[in-house]
Design a protein around this motif. Structure first.
Motif, PDB file in Angstrom:
ATOM      1  N   GLU A  80      -3.123 -20.924 -25.459  1.00 28.18           N
ATOM      2  CA  GLU A  80      -2.315 -20.055 -26.318  1.00 28.18           C
ATOM      3  C   GLU A  80      -2.326 -18.623 -25.821  1.00 28.18           C
ATOM      4  O   GLU A  80      -1.312 -17.928 -25.874  1.00 28.18           O
ATOM      5  N   SER A  85       0.994 -15.990 -24.269  1.00 31.47           N
ATOM      6  CA  SER A  85       1.198 -14.913 -25.235  1.00 31.47           C
ATOM      7  C   SER A  85       0.929 -13.557 -24.589  1.00 31.47           C
ATOM      8  O   SER A  85       1.694 -12.600 -24.766  1.00 31.47           O
ATOM      9  N   THR A 137       3.467 -11.383 -31.825  1.00 35.11           N
ATOM     10  CA  THR A 137       4.061 -12.180 -30.755  1.00 35.11           C
ATOM     11  C   THR A 137       5.382 -12.779 -31.217  1.00 35.11           C
ATOM     12  O   THR A 137       5.470 -13.351 -32.296  1.00 35.11           O
ATOM     13  N   ARG A 139       8.221 -15.565 -31.062  1.00 31.41           N
ATOM     14  CA  ARG A 139       8.323 -16.975 -30.687  1.00 31.41           C
ATOM     15  C   ARG A 139       9.697 -17.513 -31.063  1.00 31.41           C
ATOM     16  O   ARG A 139      10.309 -17.077 -32.036  1.00 31.41           O
ATOM     17  N   ASN A 161       8.924 -23.400 -29.157  1.00 32.67           N
ATOM     18  CA  ASN A 161       7.738 -23.389 -28.287  1.00 32.67           C
ATOM     19  C   ASN A 161       7.804 -22.304 -27.207  1.00 32.67           C
ATOM     20  O   ASN A 161       6.949 -22.235 -26.342  1.00 32.67           O
ATOM     21  N   LYS A 162       8.832 -21.490 -27.263  1.00 33.56           N
ATOM     22  CA  LYS A 162       9.034 -20.466 -26.232  1.00 33.56           C
ATOM     23  C   LYS A 162       8.464 -19.123 -26.691  1.00 33.56           C
ATOM     24  O   LYS A 162       8.682 -18.679 -27.821  1.00 33.56           O
ATOM     25  N   TYR A 163       7.695 -18.475 -25.796  1.00 33.62           N
ATOM     26  CA  TYR A 163       7.179 -17.133 -26.063  1.00 33.62           C
ATOM     27  C   TYR A 163       8.194 -16.119 -25.547  1.00 33.62           C
ATOM     28  O   TYR A 163       8.584 -16.162 -24.375  1.00 33.62           O
ATOM     29  N   GLU A 176       7.706 -20.985 -21.529  1.00 33.55           N
ATOM     30  CA  GLU A 176       7.664 -22.183 -22.363  1.00 33.55           C
ATOM     31  C   GLU A 176       6.874 -23.247 -21.615  1.00 33.55           C
ATOM     32  O   GLU A 176       7.339 -23.789 -20.612  1.00 33.55           O
TER      33      GLU A 176
END
Length: 337
Positions: free
Chosen positions: A139, A143, A244, A246, A249-251, A302
């Motif tokens: 994680e 991030s 963060t 989001r 599932n993509k940062y 991702e």
């Protein structure tokens, strides 16, 4: 023998400073804003809301410790003088919340930074206790990559995909700064370095996973380490702030740097004049997000299953060692490995 007793006596009467050196994205803002800056027993010389809270001379000292390849005599004198001039209080927990020691560069080795901190504080007649907040790398890495574009742009990679690929195929030819970026997140190695420098009783690691799993236990352990006594019930109700971005599932990249640029743009300020303050804030955020998402459209963060496996494999052994040392239960360990 008498010299040893004298040395031990001097060490015991030294004042103590606790340093919180949280890794990126490990609840540092949450802890700083809701606990370290609000509890009256804590005198925090570090970050509360932002870096602007830190005394300019103290911040300059930290930057020298973190970034200089070599600290000369002149800089040492300046740093020691600054540390000695800290207005430490005997009846309070003297505290420095500053995550930069573990975050801000991939050039100076962690061990060197903490060895410098120990030596310079000791020469200032201050001993250190260290608390470190950590998080599973699966994680934390994407991030952090999303939130620190300036930092990662300084190492020779072109995309997030390349970063993970370098992690998979690391060898003797891999650039030293890339290797240092990877290995900064091997927490067990740092743990051994810290207990070697400061002693086992003066070092404590806290997992973000523990905070999520059982906030009361996490805070109780934290308060015990800091000798803060009982926790006020109201502190249990504080909520973490998620900075963060989001999308499923993509940062998504953080927008704070672009917001600052837009805020300094005269043309953009003129464009926003007809709007109310609240609408301006929304437009700043919307514009910054649109620009940064367009800039990085072809470099998504991702994690695929294979990329996740690469990260897990790289840190697995180090994590297992640390979990055994810290005697963490299997439920937390499963989150972590």
């Amino acid at each position: 023998m008498s010299f040893q007793i004298f040395s031990v006596t001097i060490y015991l009467i030294m004042k103590t400073v606790y340093i919180h050196v949280g890794f990126p994205k490990t609840g540092t803002k949450y802890l700083s804003r809701n606990f370290f800056s609000k509890i009256s027993k804590i005198k925090n010389f570090g970050k509360k809301q932002s870096l602007n809270d830190v005394d300019k001379e103290l911040l300059l000292c930290f930057n020298k410790i973190m970034h200089l390849p070599k600290i000369d005599k002149k800089d040492k004198k300046m740093i020691i003088r600054c540390f000695k001039n800290l207005n430490l209080e005997e009846r309070k927990i003297n505290f420095i919340s500053f995550e930069g020691f573990t975050q801000l560069n991939f050039v100076i080795d962690h061990y060197l930074i903490f060895r410098r901190l120990k030596n310079l504080f000791l020469k200032s007649d201050i001993k250190i206790k260290v608390l470190v907040t950590i998080r599973n790398q699966l994680e934390m890495i994407p991030s952090h990559y999303a939130n620190s574009p300036k930092l990662y742009s300084k190492i020779p990679i072109n995309s997030f995909k390349d970063y993970i690929s370098e992690l998979e195929f690391k060898n003797s030819k891999t650039d030293a700064n890339i290797v240092r970026a990877f290995d900064r997140f091997k927490y067990c190695g740092l743990y051994y370095n810290l207990i070697g420098l400061f002693g086992r009783k003066n070092v404590r690691f806290f997992l973000l996973e523990e905070l999520r799993e059982n906030k009361k236990k996490f805070l109780k352990d934290l308060f015990n380490f800091l000798n803060l006594g009982k926790i006020k019930k109201s502190l249990y109700n504080s909520q973490a702030e998620n900075v963060t971005r989001r999308s499923n599932n993509k940062y998504l990249r953080i927008n704070k740097y672009l917001i600052k640029k837009l805020n300094n743009s005269i043309l953009f300020k003129i464009f926003l004049l007809p709007f109310s303050f609240s609408i301006r804030q929304k437009l700043y955020k919307f514009s910054a997000n649109a620009i940064i998402d367009t800039m990085y459209f072809f470099d998504p963060i991702e994690l695929s299953k294979s990329q996740s496996s690469i990260i897990k494999k790289y840190y697995h052994k180090d994590n297992i060692k640390l979990m055994k040392i810290l005697k963490k239960n299997k439920k937390i360990s499963l989150h972590y490995t």
